[in-house]
Design an enzyme around this catalytic site. Sequence first.
Site, mmCIF file in Angstrom:
data_model
loop_
_atom_site.group_PDB
_atom_site.id
_atom_site.type_symbol
_atom_site.label_atom_id
_atom_site.label_comp_id
_atom_site.label_asym_id
_atom_site.label_seq_id
_atom_site.Cartn_x
_atom_site.Cartn_y
_atom_site.Cartn_z
ATOM 1 N N GLY A 69 0.826 -1.216 0.000
ATOM 2 C CA GLY A 69 0.000 0.000 0.000
ATOM 3 C C GLY A 69 0.851 1.252 0.000
ATOM 4 O O GLY A 69 0.562 2.218 0.714
ATOM 5 N N ALA A 70 1.898 1.256 -0.846
ATOM 6 C CA ALA A 70 2.869 2.363 -0.808
ATOM 7 C C ALA A 70 2.477 3.531 -1.695
ATOM 8 O O ALA A 70 3.224 4.509 -1.794
ATOM 9 C CB ALA A 70 4.250 1.836 -1.204
ATOM 10 N N ASN A 71 1.297 3.469 -2.335
ATOM 11 C CA ASN A 71 0.925 4.580 -3.223
ATOM 12 C C ASN A 71 0.171 5.690 -2.493
ATOM 13 O O ASN A 71 -0.119 6.725 -3.073
ATOM 14 C CB ASN A 71 0.065 4.069 -4.390
ATOM 15 C CG ASN A 71 -1.224 3.426 -3.913
ATOM 16 O OD1 ASN A 71 -1.181 2.299 -3.434
ATOM 17 N ND2 ASN A 71 -2.336 4.123 -4.016
ATOM 18 N N SER A 113 -3.392 -0.527 15.023
ATOM 19 C CA SER A 113 -4.191 0.678 15.290
ATOM 20 C C SER A 113 -4.626 0.660 16.753
ATOM 21 O O SER A 113 -4.753 -0.416 17.362
ATOM 22 C CB SER A 113 -5.424 0.656 14.387
ATOM 23 O OG SER A 113 -6.416 1.523 14.882
ATOM 24 N N GLY A 164 -1.023 7.595 1.589
ATOM 25 C CA GLY A 164 -0.978 7.718 3.045
ATOM 26 C C GLY A 164 0.355 7.365 3.684
ATOM 27 O O GLY A 164 1.423 7.805 3.258
ATOM 28 N N LEU A 165 0.301 6.524 4.709
ATOM 29 C CA LEU A 165 1.492 6.191 5.497
ATOM 30 C C LEU A 165 2.508 5.400 4.672
ATOM 31 O O LEU A 165 3.721 5.571 4.834
ATOM 32 C CB LEU A 165 1.104 5.357 6.722
ATOM 33 C CG LEU A 165 -0.075 5.863 7.567
ATOM 34 C CD1 LEU A 165 -0.336 4.912 8.725
ATOM 35 C CD2 LEU A 165 0.194 7.261 8.091
ATOM 36 N N GLY A 166 2.015 4.533 3.795
ATOM 37 C CA GLY A 166 2.909 3.716 2.968
ATOM 38 C C GLY A 166 3.697 4.592 2.007
ATOM 39 O O GLY A 166 4.909 4.408 1.819
ATOM 40 N N TYR A 173 -12.873 -4.323 11.652
ATOM 41 C CA TYR A 173 -11.611 -3.586 11.493
ATOM 42 C C TYR A 173 -10.763 -3.736 12.764
ATOM 43 O O TYR A 173 -9.574 -4.077 12.692
ATOM 44 C CB TYR A 173 -11.895 -2.101 11.216
ATOM 45 C CG TYR A 173 -10.632 -1.270 11.142
ATOM 46 C CD1 TYR A 173 -9.759 -1.383 10.062
ATOM 47 C CD2 TYR A 173 -10.279 -0.385 12.166
ATOM 48 C CE1 TYR A 173 -8.579 -0.640 9.991
ATOM 49 C CE2 TYR A 173 -9.112 0.363 12.103
ATOM 50 C CZ TYR A 173 -8.263 0.238 11.020
ATOM 51 O OH TYR A 173 -7.104 0.971 10.955
#
Length: 314
Positions: free
Chosen positions: A30-32, A159, A34-36, A186
């Site tokens: 998920g590097a595209n 989280s 937010g945090l990634g 979640y």
Amino acid sequence: LNEDINPLKMEKWRLNDIGSQSGKSVVITGANSGLGYESAKILSRAGAKVVMACRSLSKGEKARESILQHNPGADLVIMELDLTSLQSIRNFAGHYKEQNQKLHILINNAGIMMTPFHLTEDGFEQQMATNHLGHFALTALLMEVIKKSSGARVVQVSSMAHKVAKLSLDEIHSPQPESFSPFRTYANSKLANLLFTFELQRYFEKHKIDAMALAAHPGFAFTNIIRYLGSPSSVKFLKSAFAWLIPTAQQGALPLIRASVDENARGADYFGPSNWGGFRGKPVRTKASSKAFDEVLARQLWELSEKLTRCYFD
Ligand SMILES: NC(=O)c1ccc[n+]([C@@H]2O[C@H](COP(=O)([O-])OP(=O)(O)OC[C@H]3O[C@@H](n4cnc5c(N)ncnc54)[C@H](OP(=O)(O)O)[C@@H]3O)[C@@H](O)[C@H]2O)c1
């Protein structure tokens, strides 16, 4: 494991302490966004080769271009990975191992929050699939290259929501729409991240593998994760009304970075923001809820995850 951490007593760590990461191979899921995305930016700036594992190649390419604008020398590779598909995870791991001998830092970051009930092509509930099962399978499939990389780290992104989790293995094994709650699922997936972290650390220790399992949480940061919190207009309102209060994605990424590179970190460390009950602040060692240290549940979750994903560690 580090159950008795007092965050106030922990040493400070700043982004300047990151040191050179040159020669290290990093995978961030998920590097595209937010945090990634922020983690890819920071670690590539520190000299690491970063594989940005994204479910959309076009979004990944756009994110890569954006980082290259700030840092033209960044060593960034985009690879396709959809954590809701075991086939995609196998393809990713296979291609990674064909192209790379080592993996020093695996950041299992990608996530979705409070999405509606939906079963993936493998029959898993989509939040549990993306946030836990997919990352479990990915880690198992990459273990060969992790083992070859002295001092490797596997970082799960959890989280504060894990504190209200009530995890039942039945709901992972046989998810039912009637009993489904988007938030509870979640929270349960985020508890699963911590149970997996601590069991993975025990696995490394038992098998004398020179690697560490760690976890981090960002507190709260305005990213695309909030897209299912309400209608697009209410999410937009929330963003503009609270922009002054909510930390940026870069600030939220700091606990992930500390878990990935702090030379004083130990296996099973859990990093999060220092202030406002973990909501924001400097990245420090923090304490997971007692549920995360349930070794029986952790073992059962591990065995169930192996069975469901058909990805085995041994
Ligand atoms: N932001 C916060 O306040 C907060 C708080 C606590 C924990 N976290 C955790 O932080 C992590 C990162 O979230 P974020 O805040 O940075 O959210 P984000 O901006 O929405 O980023 C999430 C990333 O995960 C990717 N992703 C989603 N489903 C995927 C799949 N099936 N396969 C591969 N990648 C997938 C997304 O790709 P697309 O762009 O294609 O959707 C995106 O790149 C999550 O694990 C989240 O639970 C965040």
